[in-house]
Design a protein around this motif. Structure first.
Motif, PDB file in Angstrom:
ATOM      1  N   GLU A  82       0.765  -1.264  -0.019  1.00 28.13           N
ATOM      2  CA  GLU A  82       0.080  -0.014  -0.299  1.00 28.13           C
ATOM      3  C   GLU A  82       0.692   1.210  -0.138  1.00 28.13           C
ATOM      4  N   SER A  83       1.979   1.103  -0.260  1.00 27.32           N
ATOM      5  CA  SER A  83       3.057   2.330  -0.129  1.00 27.32           C
ATOM      6  C   SER A  83       3.412   2.950  -1.294  1.00 27.32           C
ATOM      7  N   VAL A  84       3.137   2.357  -2.487  1.00 27.05           N
ATOM      8  CA  VAL A  84       3.711   2.933  -3.638  1.00 27.05           C
ATOM      9  C   VAL A  84       3.349   4.350  -3.945  1.00 27.05           C
ATOM     10  N   GLY A  85       4.153   5.331  -4.269  1.00 26.60           N
ATOM     11  CA  GLY A  85       3.781   6.797  -4.368  1.00 26.60           C
ATOM     12  C   GLY A  85       3.910   7.328  -3.017  1.00 26.60           C
ATOM     13  N   LYS A  86       4.200   6.711  -1.859  1.00 31.51           N
ATOM     14  CA  LYS A  86       4.247   7.186  -0.546  1.00 31.51           C
ATOM     15  C   LYS A  86       5.733   7.287  -0.142  1.00 31.51           C
ATOM     16  N   GLU A  87       6.171   8.082   0.995  1.00 30.57           N
ATOM     17  CA  GLU A  87       7.449   7.817   1.373  1.00 30.57           C
ATOM     18  C   GLU A  87       7.803   6.841   2.272  1.00 30.57           C
ATOM     19  N   THR A  88       8.849   6.079   2.067  1.00 28.92           N
ATOM     20  CA  THR A  88       9.168   4.800   2.598  1.00 28.92           C
ATOM     21  C   THR A  88      10.584   4.667   3.225  1.00 28.92           C
ATOM     22  N   PHE A  89      10.625   4.266   4.332  1.00 25.22           N
ATOM     23  CA  PHE A  89      12.107   4.026   4.948  1.00 25.22           C
ATOM     24  C   PHE A  89      12.459   2.405   4.792  1.00 25.22           C
ATOM     25  N   VAL A  90      13.783   2.145   4.438  1.00 26.36           N
ATOM     26  CA  VAL A  90      14.223   0.868   4.452  1.00 26.36           C
ATOM     27  C   VAL A  90      15.719   0.724   4.970  1.00 26.36           C
ATOM     28  N   PHE A  91      16.132  -0.277   5.756  1.00 28.29           N
ATOM     29  CA  PHE A  91      17.477  -0.424   6.232  1.00 28.29           C
ATOM     30  C   PHE A  91      17.980  -1.028   5.057  1.00 28.29           C
ATOM     31  N   ILE A  92      19.232  -0.711   4.911  1.00 26.26           N
ATOM     32  CA  ILE A  92      20.121  -1.114   3.430  1.00 26.26           C
ATOM     33  C   ILE A  92      21.174  -1.903   3.923  1.00 26.26           C
ATOM     34  N   PHE A  93      21.529  -3.127   3.212  1.00 28.15           N
ATOM     35  CA  PHE A  93      22.877  -3.644   3.130  1.00 28.15           C
ATOM     36  C   PHE A  93      23.403  -3.543   1.733  1.00 28.15           C
ATOM     37  N   HIS A  94      24.487  -2.674   1.953  1.00 26.43           N
ATOM     38  CA  HIS A  94      25.206  -2.118   0.783  1.00 26.43           C
ATOM     39  C   HIS A  94      26.300  -3.400   0.525  1.00 26.43           C
ATOM     40  N   SER A  95      26.287  -4.169  -0.759  1.00 25.25           N
ATOM     41  CA  SER A  95      27.209  -5.257  -1.069  1.00 25.25           C
ATOM     42  C   SER A  95      28.103  -4.530  -2.132  1.00 25.25           C
ATOM     43  N   ILE A  96      29.094  -4.557  -2.018  1.00 24.08           N
ATOM     44  CA  ILE A  96      30.315  -4.138  -2.862  1.00 24.08           C
ATOM     45  C   ILE A  96      31.350  -4.893  -3.379  1.00 24.08           C
ATOM     46  N   THR A  97      31.272  -5.509  -4.439  1.00 27.65           N
ATOM     47  CA  THR A  97      32.299  -6.296  -5.014  1.00 27.65           C
ATOM     48  C   THR A  97      33.077  -5.906  -6.103  1.00 27.65           C
TER      49      THR A  97
ATOM     50  N   ARG B 203      32.896  -6.816  -9.077  1.00 28.62           N
ATOM     51  CA  ARG B 203      31.940  -6.920 -10.288  1.00 28.62           C
ATOM     52  C   ARG B 203      30.900  -5.838 -10.242  1.00 28.62           C
ATOM     53  N   ASN B 204      30.302  -5.787  -9.005  1.00 30.20           N
ATOM     54  CA  ASN B 204      29.195  -4.874  -9.270  1.00 30.20           C
ATOM     55  C   ASN B 204      28.713  -4.568  -7.622  1.00 30.20           C
ATOM     56  N   GLN B 205      27.700  -3.623  -7.476  1.00 31.64           N
ATOM     57  CA  GLN B 205      27.100  -3.367  -6.112  1.00 31.64           C
ATOM     58  C   GLN B 205      25.707  -3.693  -6.176  1.00 31.64           C
ATOM     59  N   LYS B 206      25.160  -4.068  -5.098  1.00 35.90           N
ATOM     60  CA  LYS B 206      23.771  -4.386  -4.880  1.00 35.90           C
ATOM     61  C   LYS B 206      23.477  -3.811  -3.708  1.00 35.90           C
TER      62      LYS B 206
END
Length: 197
Positions: free
Chosen positions: A40-55, A57-60
Motif C-alpha cells: 500500500e506504499s507505492v507513491g508514498k514516503e518509505t524507509f528501509v534499512f540497507i545492506f550495501h554489497s560491494i564486490t 564486479r558490481n554493487q547491490k
C-alpha cells in the motif's frame, strides 16, 4: 556505504523496489515479507534499512524493514557457501526462530519448501545453520512460539502460489477465501486447498 534510504517508493516488484531519494532512484532487492508490507506504499514516503554489497564486479542494495532483519541477513550470508541471493531467498520464507527450530529438528523437508533449495543445497544450508545455532539464538524473539503467526503463514502461502504461476491478486484472494473457511491452517495446507479446488 549506504545504511538506509528514505524516499518515495516509485515501483514495487516481487523481489525488488525502486525508491527515489533526492532525485536519485535506487534499485533495492528485498525479501518477500517486505514486499507484502509495502503493497500500500507505492507513491508514498518509505524507509528501509540497507545492506550495501560491494564486490569487484558490481554493487547491490538489499532492503529490510528492520535493523534486526538486516543483521539476520548478514549472519546468514556469512555462513560458509551461502551467498547473498540465497540468504535473501531464505529470509523470504523463514525468520531466525524458524531456522532455529528447523536446525534443532534436523528438518530438511521444511527447508526444501524454498524453491530450488533441494538435495545437496539444502543439506549444506542445514549443516551451516546447525553449526551456528548460538548465533541464531540472539535473534530469537522473546515470545518463541512453535507456530508462525497467521500473517506470516498467509504471506508464505501467497508466495508459494505466485511461484506456482498465480498472479499476486489471485493468490491474495484465494488465500483470504481459504482463511475465512478455516482460520488456523498453515501455509502448506492453504496452498494444497487452493490448487486442488
Amino acid at each position: 556505504m549506504i545504511g538506509s534510504l528514505r524516499g518515495i517508493l516509485l515501483r514495487l516488484d516481487l523481489d525488488s523496489i525502486l525508491i527515489e531519494v533526492s532525485g536519485v532512484g535506487y534499485e533495492v532487492l528485498i525479501p518477500f515479507p517486505l514486499h507484502m508490507q509495502l503493497r500500500e506504499s507505492v507513491g508514498k514516503e518509505t524507509f528501509v534499512f540497507i545492506f550495501h554489497s560491494i564486490t569487484d564486479r558490481n554493487q547491490k542494495l538489499f532492503g529490510f524493514a528492520t535493523n534486526k532483519d538486516r543483521e539476520l541477513f548478514k549472519l546468514i550470508k556469512s555462513l560458509n557457501g551461502i551467498g547473498e541471493l540465497t540468504a535473501l531467498k531464505i529470509l523470504s520464507f523463514f525468520q531466525a526462530d524458524d531456522l532455529y527450530q528447523i536446525a534443532q529438528a534436523d528438518d530438511r523437508k521444511t527447508l526444501e519448501k524454498i524453491p530450488k533449495v533441494k538435495g545437496k543445497t539444502s543439506e549444506k544450508i542445514l549443516f551451516e545453520i546447525k553449526q551456528n545455532l548460538k548465533k541464531l539464538e540472539s535473534f530469537l524473539r522473546e515470545d518463541s512460539k512453535a507456530m508462525v503467526s497467521t500473517n506470516v503463514q498467509n504471506d508464505l502461502a501467497i508466495l508459494a502460489l505466485i511461484q506456482l504461476g498465480y498472479d499476486e491478486k489471485t493468490a491474495n484472494r484465494e488465500v483470504e477465501l481459504i482463511r475465512k473457511e478455516i482460520p488456523n491452517l498453515e501455509a502448506g495446507e492453504i496452498v494444497k486447498r487452493v490448487i486442488t479446488k
